[in-house]
Motif scaffolding. Structure first.
Motif, mmCIF file in Angstrom:
data_model
loop_
_atom_site.group_PDB
_atom_site.id
_atom_site.type_symbol
_atom_site.label_atom_id
_atom_site.label_comp_id
_atom_site.label_asym_id
_atom_site.label_seq_id
_atom_site.Cartn_x
_atom_site.Cartn_y
_atom_site.Cartn_z
ATOM 1 N N SER A 225 39.035 32.360 35.893
ATOM 2 C CA SER A 225 39.129 32.411 37.355
ATOM 3 C C SER A 225 38.676 33.774 37.892
ATOM 4 C CB SER A 225 40.557 32.099 37.800
ATOM 5 O OG SER A 225 41.458 33.023 37.250
ATOM 6 N N ASP A 226 38.196 34.642 37.027
ATOM 7 C CA ASP A 226 37.711 35.951 37.468
ATOM 8 C C ASP A 226 36.568 35.775 38.465
ATOM 9 O OD1 ASP A 226 39.518 37.108 35.772
ATOM 10 O OD2 ASP A 226 38.054 37.581 34.214
ATOM 11 N N GLY A 227 36.659 36.477 39.569
ATOM 12 C CA GLY A 227 35.624 36.419 40.580
ATOM 13 C C GLY A 227 35.727 35.229 41.521
ATOM 14 N N LEU A 228 36.682 34.350 41.295
ATOM 15 C CA LEU A 228 36.865 33.188 42.166
ATOM 16 C C LEU A 228 37.948 33.469 43.188
ATOM 17 C CD1 LEU A 228 36.788 30.290 39.540
ATOM 18 C CD2 LEU A 228 34.920 31.102 40.976
ATOM 19 N N ARG A 229 37.806 32.883 44.353
ATOM 20 C CA ARG A 229 38.844 33.036 45.372
ATOM 21 C C ARG A 229 39.955 32.029 45.108
ATOM 22 N NH1 ARG A 229 35.887 33.006 51.045
ATOM 23 N NH2 ARG A 229 36.517 30.864 50.773
ATOM 24 N N GLY A 230 41.102 32.314 45.674
ATOM 25 C CA GLY A 230 42.222 31.390 45.536
ATOM 26 C C GLY A 230 43.143 31.767 44.391
ATOM 27 N N ARG A 231 43.988 30.825 44.042
ATOM 28 C CA ARG A 231 44.996 31.056 43.009
ATOM 29 C C ARG A 231 44.350 31.204 41.633
ATOM 30 N NH1 ARG A 231 49.465 26.566 42.580
ATOM 31 N NH2 ARG A 231 47.708 25.532 41.643
ATOM 32 N N LYS A 232 44.850 32.130 40.853
ATOM 33 C CA LYS A 232 44.347 32.365 39.501
ATOM 34 C C LYS A 232 44.754 31.218 38.587
ATOM 35 C CE LYS A 232 42.546 36.370 40.324
ATOM 36 N NZ LYS A 232 41.124 36.458 40.471
#
Length: 79
Positions: A17-24
């Motif tokens: 989820s690195d670099g993604l928006r929102g919840r990890k």
């Protein structure tokens, strides 16, 4: 369940989820070990012990391509 060496190989194949928006993302290792536990015991998802996370963390939602990469890697590492 997984040795650290096995996990190092599998972790490279799983999405991050690195670099993604929102919840990890949840801890992938716990989810994968929950999958293995379920396969070994035959339990339904909702009956997994709570230390594997919420039963609604269902790996069937994972893209098929990701699961195939993991399967190929696991087969390649098998003795």
């Amino acid at each position: 369940m997984l040795t650290d060496k096995q996990w190092e190989l599998l972790a490279l194949l799983l999405p991050s989820s690195d670099g993604l928006r929102g919840r990890k993302f949840r801890n992938n290792r716990v989810v994968v070990e929950g999958m293995l536990y379920r396969l070994r015991t035959g339990l339904p998802w909702r009956d997994l012990p709570s230390h594997f996370g919420p039963w609604k963390t269902d790996p069937r939602a994972a893209p098929v391509a990701t699961l195939r990469r993991v399967q190929r890697a696991a087969c390649a590492c098998a003795p």
